[in-house]
Design a protein around this motif. Structure first.
Motif, mmCIF file in Angstrom:
data_model
loop_
_atom_site.group_PDB
_atom_site.id
_atom_site.type_symbol
_atom_site.label_atom_id
_atom_site.label_comp_id
_atom_site.label_asym_id
_atom_site.label_seq_id
_atom_site.Cartn_x
_atom_site.Cartn_y
_atom_site.Cartn_z
ATOM 1 N N UNK A 81 13.865 14.931 -9.164
ATOM 2 C CA UNK A 81 13.118 15.814 -8.057
ATOM 3 C C UNK A 81 13.132 15.357 -6.669
ATOM 4 N N UNK A 125 6.936 11.892 -4.874
ATOM 5 C CA UNK A 125 7.206 12.739 -4.085
ATOM 6 C C UNK A 125 5.982 13.436 -2.890
ATOM 7 N N UNK A 126 4.850 12.753 -3.117
ATOM 8 C CA UNK A 126 4.142 13.295 -2.239
ATOM 9 C C UNK A 126 5.020 13.034 -0.651
ATOM 10 N N UNK A 127 5.116 11.941 -0.058
ATOM 11 C CA UNK A 127 6.009 12.031 1.180
ATOM 12 C C UNK A 127 7.624 12.248 1.197
ATOM 13 N N UNK A 173 1.280 -1.231 0.365
ATOM 14 C CA UNK A 173 -0.056 0.184 0.002
ATOM 15 C C UNK A 173 0.912 1.187 0.058
ATOM 16 N N UNK A 174 1.728 1.460 0.565
ATOM 17 C CA UNK A 174 2.985 2.383 0.904
ATOM 18 C C UNK A 174 2.988 3.030 -0.024
ATOM 19 N N UNK A 210 7.916 15.811 0.537
ATOM 20 C CA UNK A 210 7.563 16.912 1.009
ATOM 21 C C UNK A 210 7.798 16.995 2.508
ATOM 22 N N UNK A 211 6.877 16.233 2.983
ATOM 23 C CA UNK A 211 7.286 15.713 4.068
ATOM 24 C C UNK A 211 8.562 16.029 5.125
ATOM 25 N N UNK A 212 9.021 15.324 3.811
ATOM 26 C CA UNK A 212 10.806 14.871 4.856
ATOM 27 C C UNK A 212 11.251 16.272 4.500
ATOM 28 N N UNK A 270 13.898 19.000 -4.791
ATOM 29 C CA UNK A 270 13.516 19.141 -4.451
ATOM 30 C C UNK A 270 13.680 19.485 -2.624
ATOM 31 N N UNK A 325 10.046 19.143 4.767
ATOM 32 C CA UNK A 325 9.653 19.763 6.280
ATOM 33 C C UNK A 325 10.489 19.052 7.415
ATOM 34 N N UNK A 326 10.237 17.592 7.364
ATOM 35 C CA UNK A 326 11.525 17.369 8.863
ATOM 36 C C UNK A 326 12.434 17.640 8.579
ATOM 37 N N UNK A 342 2.007 1.997 -3.148
ATOM 38 C CA UNK A 342 1.230 2.898 -4.427
ATOM 39 C C UNK A 342 1.368 4.347 -3.909
ATOM 40 N N UNK A 343 1.798 4.885 -3.334
ATOM 41 C CA UNK A 343 1.316 6.810 -2.704
ATOM 42 C C UNK A 343 2.628 7.345 -3.603
ATOM 43 N N UNK A 344 2.769 7.949 -4.268
ATOM 44 C CA UNK A 344 3.522 8.936 -5.620
ATOM 45 C C UNK A 344 4.478 9.014 -4.318
#
Lengths: 295, 462
Positions: free
Chosen positions: A227, A136-138, A129-130, A140-142, A231, A144-145, A132-134
């Protein structure tokens, strides 16, 4: 020659032959035209990297001046674009993330393939399941972290990002481990070998191709990624890797002056990747088909 | 091996609860105390090292919660109320910043803090089990395993824990938690005008989802348009490469074609060149002043440059074509080996029946290939839905259009997502799009996953 062919009427056999010849001729033509299409850009890259005249194109194919200065200036003229630094950055990140990723991937693959425990199926489903998320999405969070802990725009952040997802990329290696007969493990267990021992002494030695494949893919990834770097690094030119660096060179305001140097840089990046790729070609095929070739 | 039918999740959970209640009932004082003070049972029965580990774990957790986690978690409901202020300092004649809350950090660390409960629960469970087991062993007058013996099982019976712990921590930190964080962002109004610490963002519920689907016509139009093109692109990109690559492999493999190795090497050379290099190279060749247009004009084939990458239809056509150029060698390489495995009898009987090459391809080669490479095909399809590099490096999603919010005519959902975050800082909208991509990809993959039945096949070697 089989009997059936001997008794064939002569005329028919000849027509088959000539049709065959025509088909082959057609195929040769198609292949040659395609080769041209596929090779021309590559040749263009090579030729441009030795071109003395600046600019993105010339009105003739062969340059009027041949020069090596595109290559030398990549390494000497580093005021705006420090190619050697980017190259070393990429190499450093590639080596580190290759080591970490290979270890993590093989560990996870072995666990899922050989060990049976309560949460096995659950963890595998979560991984699926993990994945299947793009990705790129994680990111952005990384970002900021990393910013919160003061690691943004650093090479360490890149290494963590590249090797952090290793636990998801176990499929190829697991598929390979699955094909190693379980009888080997059982025999070793009877001889008093622990599962730790089995991993090091039986599984790893008999899967060197897949170890190589995992390591090479992990090594190549940072050279090709675009990419994540753009970022995480934003405008920190010093910590760029080659891909983003080269991209900057051919942006509108730089392209006239830097195009030939971009080509030279691209050639320098392509060389190691080409060599590695030639080495891992056959593993690549096994990887994507999941060993289906073996039938 | 037969596939065991598993009980639903909630039943297993209920059974798990029951077990801990049973152990509590049967437990003596120390075992019961372990439910509250971790490690008590182990310490009381002389397993000092183990007990201290449990106790230490609990202490560390409490320290983390009290000292760090709670500060952020208490504002989780509002995501902060006091923005950072700028106050004029008369004495020094400068603006002074009065620090306030930071929604971003509150959300980030709250997720981290909440996630820390998971390892605690796992530790707590193993603590209770250890206490109960030690009690039972004592009651039957058996000796307890020492710490070293326990540790040794980490290399054998519990080897999975040793191997998985580190990968799972990285997975949690760099994939799982970031995704949870971003999913939560989709329910906030984190955008350009709500950038902490200057101005805070807060929960908005399903507003973003509603905006994307219907409430905000511009968003909805952009999303619909880009989603449509993403699918068209994925279908064309996947199948054009698949079919053409296979045909290329067939041509090279055909009996009577000489120099097979050379042909293969020619096409493989282009794979070896890093994709971003070839993409950037080709994108520059097709600009208005690029080499292709220059040659076409000099040969008087066209009078003005063809807008290869600046006209919507041309650009869409070109990205598919260039993707073929990039992708065919991969399919060629992959299908070469498989094609050789197709039983020759099939082809022989087809040629006896007088089948044309096209018929043979459609009724023998294609079905066989689809059978073997089905999973690969779906992975490629999903990969193409998220094919950032090809689109971004060729057209950057352009040509831009006012029909779409911050998007262009060749933008895929994933490149749009990139622009929304990097250029627009519209994180909440981007996260919403990300969730939609996930839903699409998940639906596709699960369908195929079930169709191919690789789940059932997995255990065939055990």
């Amino acid at each position: 020659m089989t009997n059936a062919e001997i008794y064939k009427p002569a005329g028919r056999s000849a027509s088959i032959k000539s049709r065959e010849r025509a088909a082959n001729a057609a195929i040769y033509t198609v292949l040659s035209v395609m080769s041209l299409f596929w090779l021309l850009p590559v040749l263009w890259l090579l030729v441009s990297s030795f071109r003395g005249e600046p600019g993105a194109y010339t009105e003739y194919i062969m340059p009027k001046q041949w020069t090596l200065s595109n290559y030398t200036r990549l390494f000497t003229d580093t005021a705006l674009f420090s190619f050697p630094r980017w190259y070393m950055n990429t190499l450093f990140v590639a080596v580190c993330s290759c080591a970490i990723t290979t270890f993590l991937t093989l560990m996870v693959a072995y666990t899922y393939s050989r060990l049976r425990f309560r949460w096995r199926r659950g963890l595998m489903n979560i991984s699926l399941v993990l994945g299947m998320f793009p990705g790129f999405m994680s990111m952005i969070a990384i970002y900021h972290f990393m910013k919160a802990i003061g690691l943004d725009q650093s090479l360490a952040a890149l290494i963590m990002v590249y090797s952090g997802g290793a636990a998801l990329g176990y499929y190829v290696a697991k598929g390979f481990f699955d094909t190693i007969p379980k009888a080997l493990d059982e025999a070793a267990t009877i001889d008093g070998c622990t599962r730790n021992g089995i991993f090091w002494k039986i599984i790893l030695p008999s899967s060197l191709p897949i170890v190589a494949y995992t390591a090479l893919t992990a090594f190549i990834a940072p050279w090709l990624d675009f990419i994540f770097v753009s970022v995480i690094m934003k405008d920190n030119y010093a910590n760029y890797t080659v891909s983003v660096g080269l991209f900057r060179m051919i942006e509108r305001e730089n392209i006239y002056q830097y195009y030939t140097r971009f080509c030279a840089g691209a050639v320098l990046v392509a060389i190691p990747i080409t060599l590695l790729f030639v080495k891992m070609q056959k593993y690549y095929v096994e990887g994507v088909t999941g060993g289906a070739v073996k039938g | 091996m037969a596939v065991k039918k598993r009980d639903p999740f909630y039943l297993r959970l209920a059974r798990g609860f029951n077990e801990y209640i049973r152990m509590f009932r049967e437990g003596d004082l120390w075992t019961r105390l372990s439910y509250l003070i971790m490690g008590a049972g182990s310490l009381a029965r002389g397993q000092i090292a183990k007990g201290l580990l449990f106790l230490g774990g609990e202490a560390a957790f409490i320290w983390f919660y009290a000292g760090f986690g709670w500060r952020y978690l208490k504002d989780f409901g509002t995501l902060g109320t006091n923005a950072q202020l700028r106050v004029w300092d008369e004495a020094d004649e400068v603006f002074r910043r009065i620090p306030g809350d930071n929604s971003m950090l509150i959300l980030l660390y709250s997720v981290l803090t909440l996630a820390a409960i998971l390892p605690l629960v796992m530790l707590w469970k193993s603590n209770v089990r250890a206490a109960y087991k030690a009690q039972k062993l004592r009651e039957s007058n058996k000796s307890l395993p020492g710490f070293l013996a326990d540790a040794k099982t980490l290399l054998d019976n519990r080897f999975h824990m040793t191997l998985l712990s580190f990968p799972m921590i990285t997975l949690a930190l760099f994939t799982a938690l970031p995704i949870v964080f971003m999913v939560l962002i989709a329910f906030t109004n984190f955008d350009k005008s709500h950038q902490p610490p200057g101005s805070l963002f807060g929960w908005v519920g399903l507003a973003n989802m509603r905006n994307v689907v219907f409430s905000n016509p511009l968003y909805a139009r952009s999303f619909g348009g880009i989603l449509g093109w993403t699918f068209v692109w994925a279908v064309f990109a996947t199948f054009s490469n698949y079919i053409l690559g296979m045909i290329l492999a067939l041509m090279i493999n055909k009996k009577g074609i000489k120099l097979k190795r050379m042909w293969r090497t020619i096409f493989v050379t282009t794979i070896a060149i890093p994709q971003f290099v070839s993409l950037m190279l080709v994108s520059k060749m097709f600009t208005d002043t690029g080499v292709v247009n220059v040659i076409l004009q000099r040969l008087h084939i066209v009078s003005s440059p063809i807008p290869f990458l600046t006209d919507a239809n041309w650009a869409r056509f070109m990205v598919v074509m260039i993707n073929i150029w990039v992708g065919i060698p991969y399919t060629m390489l992959m299908s070469t080996g498989i094609l050789m495995n197709i039983p020759a009898e099939l082809y022989e009987s087809a040629s006896i029946d007088g089948a044309t090459p096209v018929q043979t391809f459609i009724s023998i080669t294609l079905p066989y290939m689809l059978f073997v490479t089905g999973p690969y095909l779906i992975t490629t399809f999903v990969g193409n839905i998220n094919n950032f590099n090809v689109i971004y490096l060729l057209t950057a999603g352009g040509p831009a259009t006012l029909d779409y919010y911050q998007g262009g005519k060749t933008d895929l959902l994933v490149t749009w997502l990139y622009k929304l975050t990097v250029n627009e800082q519209n994180y909440s909208l981007a996260s919403t799009i990300g969730i939609f991509i996930f839903v699409i990809v998940a639906a596709l993959s699960l369908t195929v996953y079930n169709l191919t039945g690789s789940v059932k096949k997995e255990d065939q070697f055990s």
